[in-house]
Design a protein around this motif. Structure first.
Motif, mmCIF file in Angstrom:
data_model
loop_
_atom_site.group_PDB
_atom_site.id
_atom_site.type_symbol
_atom_site.label_atom_id
_atom_site.label_comp_id
_atom_site.label_asym_id
_atom_site.label_seq_id
_atom_site.Cartn_x
_atom_site.Cartn_y
_atom_site.Cartn_z
ATOM 1 N N ILE A 297 0.839 -1.203 0.000
ATOM 2 C CA ILE A 297 0.000 0.000 0.000
ATOM 3 C C ILE A 297 0.871 1.249 0.000
ATOM 4 C CG2 ILE A 297 -1.640 1.342 1.381
ATOM 5 C CD1 ILE A 297 -2.812 -1.351 2.347
ATOM 6 N N PHE A 298 1.937 1.243 0.775
ATOM 7 C CA PHE A 298 2.852 2.384 0.816
ATOM 8 C C PHE A 298 3.440 2.646 -0.569
ATOM 9 C CE2 PHE A 298 7.021 4.326 1.635
ATOM 10 C CZ PHE A 298 6.658 5.369 2.473
ATOM 11 N N CYS A 299 3.905 1.596 -1.246
ATOM 12 C CA CYS A 299 4.462 1.762 -2.599
ATOM 13 C C CYS A 299 3.401 2.227 -3.577
ATOM 14 C CB CYS A 299 5.079 0.447 -3.069
ATOM 15 S SG CYS A 299 6.557 -0.042 -2.158
ATOM 16 N N ASP A 300 2.195 1.640 -3.505
ATOM 17 C CA ASP A 300 1.126 2.057 -4.418
ATOM 18 C C ASP A 300 0.786 3.526 -4.237
ATOM 19 O OD1 ASP A 300 0.993 -0.468 -5.443
ATOM 20 O OD2 ASP A 300 -0.716 -1.104 -4.222
ATOM 21 N N ALA A 301 0.797 3.988 -2.981
ATOM 22 C CA ALA A 301 0.430 5.384 -2.711
ATOM 23 C C ALA A 301 1.421 6.350 -3.339
ATOM 24 C CB ALA A 301 0.347 5.622 -1.210
ATOM 25 N N LEU A 302 2.710 6.025 -3.292
ATOM 26 C CA LEU A 302 3.735 6.933 -3.789
ATOM 27 C C LEU A 302 3.960 6.806 -5.294
ATOM 28 C CD1 LEU A 302 6.429 6.707 -0.973
ATOM 29 C CD2 LEU A 302 4.773 8.519 -1.369
ATOM 30 N N ILE A 303 3.762 5.623 -5.841
ATOM 31 C CA ILE A 303 4.054 5.403 -7.259
ATOM 32 C C ILE A 303 2.824 5.583 -8.136
ATOM 33 C CG2 ILE A 303 4.879 3.715 -8.948
ATOM 34 C CD1 ILE A 303 6.576 2.482 -6.718
ATOM 35 N N SER A 304 1.695 5.000 -7.705
ATOM 36 C CA SER A 304 0.494 5.033 -8.549
ATOM 37 C C SER A 304 -0.647 5.850 -7.957
ATOM 38 C CB SER A 304 0.004 3.593 -8.793
ATOM 39 O OG SER A 304 1.023 2.820 -9.383
ATOM 40 N N GLY A 305 -0.496 6.378 -6.773
ATOM 41 C CA GLY A 305 -1.588 7.089 -6.121
ATOM 42 C C GLY A 305 -2.468 6.121 -5.358
ATOM 43 N N TRP A 306 -3.290 6.664 -4.457
ATOM 44 C CA TRP A 306 -4.199 5.799 -3.700
ATOM 45 C C TRP A 306 -5.161 5.097 -4.652
ATOM 46 C CZ3 TRP A 306 -3.078 4.526 1.004
ATOM 47 C CH2 TRP A 306 -2.360 5.403 1.807
ATOM 48 N N PRO A 307 -5.657 3.946 -4.272
ATOM 49 C CA PRO A 307 -6.570 3.208 -5.163
ATOM 50 C C PRO A 307 -7.774 4.008 -5.626
ATOM 51 C CG PRO A 307 -5.888 1.844 -3.309
ATOM 52 C CD PRO A 307 -5.360 3.218 -3.035
ATOM 53 N N THR A 308 -8.196 5.023 -4.848
ATOM 54 C CA THR A 308 -9.382 5.801 -5.232
ATOM 55 C C THR A 308 -9.048 6.931 -6.188
ATOM 56 O OG1 THR A 308 -9.063 7.159 -3.261
ATOM 57 C CG2 THR A 308 -10.557 5.275 -3.082
ATOM 58 N N THR A 309 -7.784 7.095 -6.565
ATOM 59 C CA THR A 309 -7.379 8.167 -7.468
ATOM 60 C C THR A 309 -6.849 7.581 -8.765
ATOM 61 O OG1 THR A 309 -5.071 8.249 -6.753
ATOM 62 C CG2 THR A 309 -6.649 9.477 -5.445
ATOM 63 N N ASN A 310 -6.585 8.479 -9.710
ATOM 64 C CA ASN A 310 -6.036 8.051 -10.991
ATOM 65 C C ASN A 310 -4.520 7.941 -10.968
ATOM 66 O OD1 ASN A 310 -8.559 7.962 -12.246
ATOM 67 N ND2 ASN A 310 -8.522 10.180 -12.608
ATOM 68 N N GLY A 311 -3.903 8.225 -9.828
ATOM 69 C CA GLY A 311 -2.454 8.104 -9.728
ATOM 70 C C GLY A 311 -1.748 9.352 -10.204
#
Length: 539
Positions: A297-311
């Motif tokens: 989740i930490f990596c997804d937040a910084l690289i692709s954005g939170w799951p509820t966003t487009n990144g």
């Protein structure tokens, strides 16, 4: 529990009660007789102890083994004390030379001195300042000790603290009465204290340090420090908050660590958020542990954005070298190379290569692995040279520096103004800091026939640097200062030769590059002008 990787790095010699450089009497000669007495005090007991260990003969009894371990620990304490004295006295000698040196007249300068003065002005450095003197000598000490500059800098802080601020601790360490860790705890907590407070701390702690554990000494030293400065607690907190930063380093097996230093409220908020997000993940088919989920989740937040966003539109620049021969011969165990890190599994490299917008062929020496040429279909010649150096050097070519190619620049080994050419034989990658060392602080670089480079420090130490792409040094004469010229085929000849061979017979690497993408446009490296009087080449 203390972890060396996560310990706060707040040591600063400016927080110790030190006299100005060039005036520190402990490191200055008083008389021939007194100098020899001091030398005997620090090195005589050490020699005696080494002789005892040598003359004891082979070990035959476990109890005697424990006695020898005690003597070895005592010897380690003596060595740390001796190293501290040598480092503190050496850097003080350099400061005295600058303090007593008359102001140089431009008309008396040699051409080399003139270039160094112009370069120092360009880099805005005062070569006689305590900070520059210490930094330059620390870099030389790192080569002598075969350690990183960061570790050598820690040794220098410890040395100055022992030699000039905590003299009783130095004497106890030199006598082998306390451990190096206990001495470091005392010096570290001597910061922000007055001379009187340091003397009182030594009186209270040194008797305890002679028998207690290192952790006990560290806790007592910290409590003494905090009790002596209760009014500075808020100021220290604010200063610590100003030191917030993010750093990283590599671990083995293709993993790494990100370290965040910041206000505790922010750190707790991040951890609480990650913990909450893991509780919202209830897929029964997901076998990941909570720790793995938090990391993902930490990596997804910084690289692709939170799951509820487009990144985020920002994609990292990733450069991977894939050895085609190894991949075909044994794909299960072949390893690729990630720029700035090192070997990574082939499966991960191929996954990165799948979506890569560009592929550059890289020709390597089949014996040493050294990069010899790069493809010429993508960039004009200056760009090709930069790509070649990125592949050959991989990081800054200063001894021990691992700053990546992205954080380094193309630099002339022999300065342009003295006849140096802008070609692959006369260029290397250097970061900004070590360009300053080379052009302004008296460091020299010499090209050697076997492809290595010899760095000479201002006080005469030699250090050899092998290009980062070289894997086999069997054919490199990297021990002697001079070696015969190796006869090798030109890159054009090798390309023609390899063109007639099957892929399994050639050593052809594929360099895969993911450029930084911002708003849909490829971001190119900025062009910077050469500094006046320096050997920096156009990147």
């Amino acid at each position: 529990m203390t972890n060396q990787y996560f310990a706060s790095d707040d040591d600063n010699e400016n927080r110790l009660p030190l006299d100005p450089p060039g005036t520190r009497g402990e490191s200055q000669s008083s008389s021939f007789f007194a100098d020899h007495l001091i030398h005997q005090m620090f090195f005589g007991p050490m020699k005696k102890l080494v002789d005892e260990l040598f003359e004891a003969g082979p070990l035959k009894d476990p109890g005697e083994g424990l006695v020898r371990l005690q003597k070895i620990q005592k010897l380690l304490s003596m060595l740390d004390a001796a190293r501290a004295v040598v480092m503190a006295d050496s850097v003080e000698l350099v400061a005295q030379i600058y303090a007593e040196e008359p102001i140089a007249k431009p008309y008396l300068e040699s051409e080399q001195e003139r270039r160094e003065r112009l370069s120092a002005n360009y880099y805005a450095v005062d070569r006689a300042s305590d900070q520059i003197i210490t930094s330059n000598f620390v870099a030389e000490s790192a080569i002598a000790l075969r350690e990183t500059t960061k570790k050598a800098s820690a040794h220098m802080f410890f040395a100055k603290g022992l030699r000039h601020a905590c003299p009783q601790t130095l004497l106890a360490l030199a006598a082998g009465q306390i451990t190096p860790s206990a001495a470091r705890a005392i010096v570290k907590n001597a910061q922000d204290l007055s001379e009187e407070q340091i003397n009182l701390m030594e009186e209270q702690l040194l008797p305890v340090a002679a028998t207690a554990s290192d952790d006990t000494v560290s806790q007592r030293a910290r409590r003494f420090h905090d009790r002596s400065n209760p009014e500075q607690a808020t100021a220290r907190h604010e200063e610590a908050a100003d030191g917030r930063k993010v750093t990283s380093w590599d671990l083995k097996d293709g993993t790494g660590v990100i370290k965040l230093v910041g206000p505790i409220t922010n750190v707790r908020s991040i951890m609480n958020t990650l913990d909450y997000e893991t509780t919202q993940h209830t897929d029964p088919k997901d076998t990941r542990t909570k720790a793995q989920l938090m990391a993902d989740i930490f990596c997804d937040a910084l690289i692709s954005g939170w799951p509820t966003t487009n990144g985020t539109p920002l994609r990292p620049r990733v450069v991977v070298t894939i050895p085609a021969l190894q991949m075909l011969a044994n794909p299960k165990y072949a390893l690729a190379d990630l720029e700035g890190h090192g070997p990574i599994p082939m499966a991960l490299a191929l996954q990165l290569a799948k979506d890569a917008p560009s592929i550059i062929p890289v020709l390597t020496d089949p014996f040493s692995g050294a990069v010899m040429d790069v493809g010429r279909k993508r960039y004009k010649p200056t760009r090709v040279l930069k790509e070649f150096l990125r592949a050959r050097d991989q990081h800054c070519c200063y001894p021990g520096c691992r700053r990546t190619a992205d954080k380094s620049e193309v630099d002339h080994v022999e300065a342009w103004e003295t006849g140096g050419h802008t070609n692959r034989e006369n260029t290397e990658l250097l970061c900004k800091q070590h360009q300053m060392f080379k052009h302004a602080l008296g460091w020299k670089v010499i090209n050697r026939p076997d492809g290595t480079k010899c760095w000479r420090t201002p006080h005469g130490l030699n250090a050899l640097v092998v290009p980062g792409s070289v894997e086999n040094v069997e054919r490199l004469d990297h021990v002697h200062n001079h070696c015969p010229e190796r006869k090798v085929a030109s890159p054009a000849d090798l390309r023609r030769l390899l063109g007639n061979l099957s892929l399994r017979d050639e050593e052809l690497h594929i360099r895969v590059e993911n450029p930084r993408i911002i708003d849909g446009n490829t971001e190119l490296d900025p062009q910077e002008p050469d500094p006046p009087g320096s050997g920096s080449a156009a990147a």
